[in-house]
Design a protein around this motif. Structure first.
Motif, mmCIF file in Angstrom:
data_model
loop_
_atom_site.group_PDB
_atom_site.id
_atom_site.type_symbol
_atom_site.label_atom_id
_atom_site.label_comp_id
_atom_site.label_asym_id
_atom_site.label_seq_id
_atom_site.Cartn_x
_atom_site.Cartn_y
_atom_site.Cartn_z
ATOM 1 N N VAL A 1 1.949 4.457 3.788
ATOM 2 C CA VAL A 1 2.391 4.271 5.170
ATOM 3 C C VAL A 1 1.336 4.794 6.143
ATOM 4 C CG1 VAL A 1 4.093 5.066 6.885
ATOM 5 C CG2 VAL A 1 4.865 4.215 4.664
ATOM 6 N N GLU A 2 0.855 5.996 5.922
ATOM 7 C CA GLU A 2 -0.114 6.579 6.851
ATOM 8 C C GLU A 2 -1.427 5.801 6.874
ATOM 9 O OE1 GLU A 2 1.293 11.250 7.018
ATOM 10 O OE2 GLU A 2 -0.562 10.757 5.944
ATOM 11 N N ARG A 3 -1.918 5.386 5.709
ATOM 12 C CA ARG A 3 -3.206 4.685 5.695
ATOM 13 C C ARG A 3 -3.067 3.304 6.323
ATOM 14 N NH1 ARG A 3 -7.992 6.144 4.921
ATOM 15 N NH2 ARG A 3 -7.246 8.125 4.136
ATOM 16 N N VAL A 4 -1.944 2.619 6.097
ATOM 17 C CA VAL A 4 -1.733 1.312 6.732
ATOM 18 C C VAL A 4 -1.636 1.482 8.251
ATOM 19 C CG1 VAL A 4 -0.031 -0.547 7.015
ATOM 20 C CG2 VAL A 4 -0.760 0.141 4.725
ATOM 21 N N ILE A 5 -0.856 2.458 8.704
ATOM 22 C CA ILE A 5 -0.757 2.700 10.145
ATOM 23 C C ILE A 5 -2.120 3.035 10.726
ATOM 24 C CG2 ILE A 5 0.137 4.326 11.879
ATOM 25 C CD1 ILE A 5 2.742 4.416 10.217
ATOM 26 N N HIS A 6 -2.866 3.866 10.029
ATOM 27 C CA HIS A 6 -4.210 4.247 10.484
ATOM 28 C C HIS A 6 -5.113 3.021 10.625
ATOM 29 C CE1 HIS A 6 -8.399 5.624 9.538
ATOM 30 N NE2 HIS A 6 -8.106 6.483 10.503
ATOM 31 N N SER A 7 -5.007 2.073 9.681
ATOM 32 C CA SER A 7 -5.884 0.899 9.692
ATOM 33 C C SER A 7 -5.574 -0.053 10.833
ATOM 34 C CB SER A 7 -5.795 0.143 8.366
ATOM 35 O OG SER A 7 -4.569 -0.543 8.264
ATOM 36 N N ALA A 8 -4.314 -0.047 11.302
ATOM 37 C CA ALA A 8 -3.895 -1.006 12.325
ATOM 38 C C ALA A 8 -3.520 -0.358 13.654
ATOM 39 C CB ALA A 8 -2.682 -1.790 11.812
ATOM 40 N N ALA A 9 -3.474 0.983 13.692
ATOM 41 C CA ALA A 9 -3.000 1.707 14.879
ATOM 42 C C ALA A 9 -1.646 1.162 15.325
ATOM 43 C CB ALA A 9 -4.021 1.638 16.015
ATOM 44 N N ASP A 10 -0.778 0.935 14.336
ATOM 45 C CA ASP A 10 0.526 0.328 14.596
ATOM 46 C C ASP A 10 1.604 1.166 13.916
ATOM 47 O OD1 ASP A 10 2.806 -1.227 14.787
ATOM 48 O OD2 ASP A 10 1.792 -3.097 14.248
ATOM 49 N N LEU A 11 2.285 1.978 14.697
ATOM 50 C CA LEU A 11 3.308 2.877 14.164
ATOM 51 C C LEU A 11 4.522 2.131 13.606
ATOM 52 C CD1 LEU A 11 3.212 5.639 16.931
ATOM 53 C CD2 LEU A 11 2.161 5.732 14.663
ATOM 54 N N ASP A 12 4.712 0.896 14.004
ATOM 55 C CA ASP A 12 5.863 0.134 13.527
ATOM 56 C C ASP A 12 5.846 -0.098 12.015
ATOM 57 O OD1 ASP A 12 6.925 0.005 16.047
ATOM 58 O OD2 ASP A 12 6.158 -2.013 16.468
ATOM 59 N N TYR A 13 4.676 0.014 11.393
ATOM 60 C CA TYR A 13 4.621 -0.154 9.940
ATOM 61 C C TYR A 13 5.483 0.887 9.214
ATOM 62 C CZ TYR A 13 1.130 -3.863 9.601
ATOM 63 O OH TYR A 13 0.482 -5.063 9.661
ATOM 64 N N ALA A 14 5.776 2.001 9.849
ATOM 65 C CA ALA A 14 6.598 3.036 9.213
ATOM 66 C C ALA A 14 7.984 2.507 8.845
ATOM 67 C CB ALA A 14 6.731 4.252 10.123
ATOM 68 N N THR A 15 8.485 1.553 9.605
ATOM 69 C CA THR A 15 9.796 0.969 9.308
ATOM 70 C C THR A 15 9.697 -0.458 8.777
ATOM 71 O OG1 THR A 15 10.022 0.293 11.628
ATOM 72 C CG2 THR A 15 11.024 2.401 10.986
ATOM 73 N N ASP A 16 8.512 -1.062 8.842
ATOM 74 C CA ASP A 16 8.319 -2.447 8.416
ATOM 75 C C ASP A 16 7.929 -2.544 6.939
ATOM 76 O OD1 ASP A 16 8.190 -5.255 9.042
ATOM 77 O OD2 ASP A 16 6.007 -5.116 9.118
ATOM 78 N N LEU A 17 7.254 -1.544 6.411
ATOM 79 C CA LEU A 17 6.799 -1.576 5.022
ATOM 80 C C LEU A 17 7.966 -1.361 4.056
ATOM 81 C CD1 LEU A 17 3.522 0.491 5.393
ATOM 82 C CD2 LEU A 17 3.652 -1.880 4.592
ATOM 83 N N VAL A 18 7.871 -1.999 2.894
ATOM 84 C CA VAL A 18 8.878 -1.873 1.851
ATOM 85 C C VAL A 18 8.154 -1.563 0.543
ATOM 86 C CG1 VAL A 18 10.724 -3.045 0.582
ATOM 87 C CG2 VAL A 18 10.327 -3.595 3.003
ATOM 88 N N MET A 19 8.554 -0.456 -0.121
ATOM 89 C CA MET A 19 7.971 -0.084 -1.414
ATOM 90 C C MET A 19 8.887 0.897 -2.114
ATOM 91 S SD MET A 19 4.872 2.177 0.190
ATOM 92 C CE MET A 19 5.081 1.574 1.868
ATOM 93 N N ASP A 20 8.613 1.139 -3.381
ATOM 94 C CA ASP A 20 9.411 2.046 -4.204
ATOM 95 C C ASP A 20 8.476 3.092 -4.820
ATOM 96 O OD1 ASP A 20 10.313 2.491 -7.293
ATOM 97 O OD2 ASP A 20 12.055 2.400 -5.962
#
Length: 196
Positions: free
Chosen positions: A33-52
């Motif tokens: 979550v943090e690395r994806v948000i960092h790459s896009a500067a998009d905090l919405d990924y915190a609730t958009d990403l799905v993983m286990d």
């Protein structure tokens, strides 16, 4: 070998964590979550990403044990550091009922067989093709971007039951897909993994 983190990256993650509390996520989920948000500067990924987390743990082990990494496009490969990747897009051809991206996935599967980590950040048709194969992946990072087929292909990935990182919306792309894989690459290997 430890990764040297640049001060700008350290400050960027400090600011990210000041704006978004990620402490409730399990370790690998938090890393992705943090690395994806960092790459896009998009905090919405915190609730958009799905993983286990348990599937991420198995993928992390496979990755650090040397499982192949396959990407759909060179842009994803360029973003993955510290690891060789397989990309067959240059060799692929489009034809009736198959895009070039889909053909590249089929060619890559012929190269690597089952057990690879697949990182798809561009083409929904690449993800759709992967879902047709008996690839038995260690992980599918399915984050293609676009208004045509992206959200649908990611929904199909989640419905497949394969170990995956995906997101619900149409957004995604090469940078975020590479970032998700890098999160697993950069995350330290536990003592348990080293001995198992």
């Amino acid at each position: 070998m430890n990764r040297l983190v640049h001060p700008i990256e350290q400050e960027s993650f400090r600011r990210l964590r000041a704006r978004l509390d990620t402490s409730h996520f399990p370790p690998l989920t938090r890393a992705v979550v943090e690395r994806v948000i960092h790459s896009a500067a998009d905090l919405d990924y915190a609730t958009d990403l799905v993983m286990d987390e348990s599937k991420l743990e198995k993928a992390h082990t496979a990755l650090h044990a040397g499982a192949p990494v396959v990407v759909d496009v060179e842009m994803v490969a360029a973003g993955i550091t510290r690891r060789e990747t397989v990309c067959r897009l240059k060799d692929a051809r489009s034809g009736p009922g198959m895009t070039r991206s889909a053909h590249a996935i089929r060619l890559a599967y012929e190269d690597v067989g089952p057990g690879a980590l697949w990182v798809i950040g561009c083409a929904p048709t690449a993800l759709e093709e992967l879902l047709k194969l008996d690839a038995s992946p260690a992980l599918v990072i399915g984050l293609p971007v676009g208004f045509v087929g992206a959200a649908e292909s990611k929904a199909a990935l989640r419905q497949s039951g394969l170990p995956a990182v995906s997101n619900v919306s149409e957004k995604g792309g090469s940078a975020v897909a590479a970032a998700a894989l890098n999160a697993l690459l950069y995350h330290p290997v536990s003592k348990f993994e080293e001995t198992s």
